[in-house]
Design a protein around this motif. Structure first.
Motif, PDB file in Angstrom:
ATOM      1  N   ASP A 201      -8.673   1.752  -6.063  1.00  0.00           N
ATOM      2  CA  ASP A 201      -8.706   3.137  -5.681  1.00  0.00           C
ATOM      3  C   ASP A 201      -7.687   3.213  -4.557  1.00  0.00           C
ATOM      4  O   ASP A 201      -6.815   4.068  -4.829  1.00  0.00           O
ATOM      5  N   HIS A 202      -7.635   2.226  -3.698  1.00  0.00           N
ATOM      6  CA  HIS A 202      -6.501   2.376  -2.596  1.00  0.00           C
ATOM      7  C   HIS A 202      -5.356   1.971  -3.274  1.00  0.00           C
ATOM      8  O   HIS A 202      -4.079   2.804  -2.790  1.00  0.00           O
ATOM      9  N   ILE A 203      -5.142   1.220  -4.123  1.00  0.00           N
ATOM     10  CA  ILE A 203      -3.719   0.615  -4.847  1.00  0.00           C
ATOM     11  C   ILE A 203      -3.302   1.922  -5.554  1.00  0.00           C
ATOM     12  O   ILE A 203      -2.003   2.281  -5.261  1.00  0.00           O
ATOM     13  N   VAL A 204      -3.925   2.569  -6.434  1.00  0.00           N
ATOM     14  CA  VAL A 204      -3.603   3.711  -7.089  1.00  0.00           C
ATOM     15  C   VAL A 204      -3.161   4.836  -6.203  1.00  0.00           C
ATOM     16  O   VAL A 204      -2.033   5.287  -6.306  1.00  0.00           O
ATOM     17  N   ALA A 205      -4.002   5.219  -5.126  1.00  0.00           N
ATOM     18  CA  ALA A 205      -3.593   6.146  -4.167  1.00  0.00           C
ATOM     19  C   ALA A 205      -2.366   5.896  -3.491  1.00  0.00           C
ATOM     20  O   ALA A 205      -1.493   6.951  -3.404  1.00  0.00           O
ATOM     21  N   THR A 206      -2.146   4.664  -3.034  1.00  0.00           N
ATOM     22  CA  THR A 206      -0.825   4.352  -2.400  1.00  0.00           C
ATOM     23  C   THR A 206       0.375   4.521  -3.411  1.00  0.00           C
ATOM     24  O   THR A 206       1.576   4.886  -3.063  1.00  0.00           O
ATOM     25  N   TRP A 207      -0.113   3.993  -4.731  1.00  0.00           N
ATOM     26  CA  TRP A 207       1.049   4.136  -5.716  1.00  0.00           C
ATOM     27  C   TRP A 207       1.632   5.684  -5.832  1.00  0.00           C
ATOM     28  O   TRP A 207       2.792   5.906  -5.980  1.00  0.00           O
ATOM     29  N   PHE A 208       0.802   6.506  -5.755  1.00  0.00           N
ATOM     30  CA  PHE A 208       1.074   7.883  -6.302  1.00  0.00           C
ATOM     31  C   PHE A 208       1.249   8.516  -4.832  1.00  0.00           C
ATOM     32  O   PHE A 208       1.370   9.882  -4.753  1.00  0.00           O
TER      33      PHE A 208
END
Length: 222
Positions: A201-208
């Protein structure tokens, strides 16, 4: 030689020294008249509070990684084990169909069994990965409430002393809601605070470019 003077912080009773960047500079500061008062108690208090602040800052930083990861791993294992047992075992929901709360008491036992099995298995893997964590944590919390009402809650109780007897791992005729209650306690932080930084979740949020830690909004909807 740089002079170090007392500076009172916003917090009452907490002081530090102007011009000092490290605790070592404070410890070796010259005790000259007009520079330091010579009050060893104030000096030690400043050092202790600065040390405590430094420790708390690092604990809060690690708190974004470690505690929620541990909760996710533990909860994931518990639900995966329960789902795997259902997947390999026989459906026993038919015997307690009438104990399920509305509207689940009207759902066929085979459907309830399949839903519980796959929510536990998929939800457990999602918790391990930290993927859609809030959704699956809430789903497993809801599943825990249903299971508690149908299986773990005492059949009859009239006084608090009788209800407290059900706070146990094994059922001695008074229910056994201790383990589900511990599950609730560990799932709630994941729902309210999210999975932490060691998660997809954190990785995806940071990516976007999304806000991974939005400011709290204490309005009436909250």
């Amino acid at each position: 030689m740089r002079e170090l003077r007392w500076r009172r912080r916003a917090t009452p009773g907490r002081e530090t020294f102007e011009g000092a960047s490290t605790v070592a500079e404070i410890e070796h500061a010259p005790f000259r008249s007009g520079v330091l008062s010579g009050d060893a108690g104030k000096l030690m208090t400043a050092i202790l509070f600065d040390t405590y602040d430094a420790a708390v800052q690092r604990l809060r930083a690690m708190g974004e990684y470690v505690p929620r990861l541990v909760m996710r791993l533990v909860m994931g294992w518990e639900f995966f084990e329960a789902g795997l047992e259902k997947l390999r075992g026989e459906n026993w929901f038919a015997g307690i169909q009438g104990d399920f709360p509305f509207p689940f008491n009207y759902i066929p036992a085979s459907v309830s069994w399949t839903m519980a099995t796959w929510f536990e298995l998929v939800g457990a893997i999602a918790l391990w990965l930290g993927l859609a964590t809030r959704f699956f944590a809430f789903s497993l919390l809801f599943l825990t409430f249903v299971a508690t009402a149908a299986v773990h809650w005492p059949d009859m109780w009239e006084m608090w002393s009788e209800l407290l007897k059900g706070y146990a791992i094994s059922d001695q005729g008074h229910g056994n809601y201790k383990l589900p209650l511990l599950f609730v306690v560990m799932l709630l932080p994941l729902i309210f605070n999210g999975p932490g930084k060691l998660s997809l979740d954190h990785i995806v949020a940071t990516w976007f470019g999304a806000d991974t830690w939005p400011q709290p909004n204490n309005d009436l909807y909250a």
